[in-house]
Scaffold this active site. Structure first.
Site, PDB file in Angstrom:
ATOM      1  N   CYS A  72       0.809  -1.223   0.000  1.00  0.00           N
ATOM      2  CA  CYS A  72       0.000   0.000   0.000  1.00  0.00           C
ATOM      3  C   CYS A  72       0.842   1.272   0.000  1.00  0.00           C
ATOM      4  O   CYS A  72       0.656   2.152  -0.850  1.00  0.00           O
ATOM      5  CB  CYS A  72      -0.998   0.001   1.153  1.00  0.00           C
ATOM      6  SG  CYS A  72      -0.297   0.114   2.811  1.00  0.00           S
ATOM      7  N   HIS A 122      -2.926   1.303   6.836  1.00  0.00           N
ATOM      8  CA  HIS A 122      -3.126   1.195   5.384  1.00  0.00           C
ATOM      9  C   HIS A 122      -3.248   2.596   4.795  1.00  0.00           C
ATOM     10  O   HIS A 122      -3.703   3.523   5.466  1.00  0.00           O
ATOM     11  CB  HIS A 122      -4.391   0.387   5.092  1.00  0.00           C
ATOM     12  CG  HIS A 122      -4.589   0.060   3.645  1.00  0.00           C
ATOM     13  ND1 HIS A 122      -3.730  -0.746   2.937  1.00  0.00           N
ATOM     14  CD2 HIS A 122      -5.553   0.451   2.768  1.00  0.00           C
ATOM     15  CE1 HIS A 122      -4.163  -0.858   1.695  1.00  0.00           C
ATOM     16  NE2 HIS A 122      -5.270  -0.139   1.568  1.00  0.00           N
ATOM     17  N   HIS A 134      -5.547   1.730  -4.392  1.00  0.00           N
ATOM     18  CA  HIS A 134      -4.677   1.163  -3.363  1.00  0.00           C
ATOM     19  C   HIS A 134      -4.246  -0.240  -3.741  1.00  0.00           C
ATOM     20  O   HIS A 134      -4.783  -0.857  -4.664  1.00  0.00           O
ATOM     21  CB  HIS A 134      -5.373   1.179  -1.993  1.00  0.00           C
ATOM     22  CG  HIS A 134      -6.514   0.220  -1.872  1.00  0.00           C
ATOM     23  ND1 HIS A 134      -6.695  -0.580  -0.766  1.00  0.00           N
ATOM     24  CD2 HIS A 134      -7.546  -0.091  -2.704  1.00  0.00           C
ATOM     25  CE1 HIS A 134      -7.786  -1.318  -0.920  1.00  0.00           C
ATOM     26  NE2 HIS A 134      -8.318  -1.040  -2.079  1.00  0.00           N
TER      27      HIS A 134
END
Length: 158
Positions: A72, A122, A134
């Site tokens: 990520c 994240h 993402h």
């Protein structure tokens, strides 16, 4: 006469014009109380968003920073690097480095940080309409996804 300078005379002659008409003549629409995401994002944020989108389908790999595999924060680091901005490596470090903004201030290209118990776990790049680009997890790929949690914070790359 450009569409931008023609717009005021068009409005004065017609009284009211739909948003579609304004868009058709190349104007911009500012609505009081309208969504801030309609504002133009900075050039580097726009470029970073396009870079992230261009990586659609690239496989997730923990610790990877591109150009063909990403985790990520590796995706956000890569996208912003291509846009001319440096970010640190991890999602938490990226959160610490950005200017924190509210959801009402978010624009396309801003970073979206998912958190739990004070820890960022994240990150993705805001694409507008409640969605992010993402690289989610092992076995997945870079993709466009609706923001699935209310436990998010937003950051603008300086």
């Amino acid at each position: 006469m450009t569409a931008q300078t023609h717009l005021p005379s068009l409005l004065s002659r017609t009284g009211a014009v739909s948003a579609l008409t304004i868009a058709a003549v190349g104007g911009s629409l500012i609505v009081p109380g309208g969504a801030p995401e309609a504002q133009a994002a900075s050039a580097y944020a726009t470029k970073a968003l396009k870079v992230a989108a261009s990586k659609k389908g690239a496989p997730y790999r923990y610790g990877a920073t591109g150009p063909s595999r990403f985790d990520c924060s590796g995706l956000t680091l890569y996208a912003y690097k291509k846009a001319g901005k440096q970010l640190p490596r991890t999602a938490q470090q990226q959160y610490n480095r950005t200017r924190h903004i509210s959801a009402s201030q978010r624009e396309r290209g801003d970073l979206v940080f998912f958190h739990s118990r004070g820890h960022v776990y994240h990150v993705g790049i805001y694409a507008g309409s409640g969605k992010i680009w993402h690289s989610p997890k092992t076995g997945s790929v870079v993709k466009l996804t609706k923001i699935w949690s209310k436990s998010v914070r937003y950051g603008r790359v300086r």
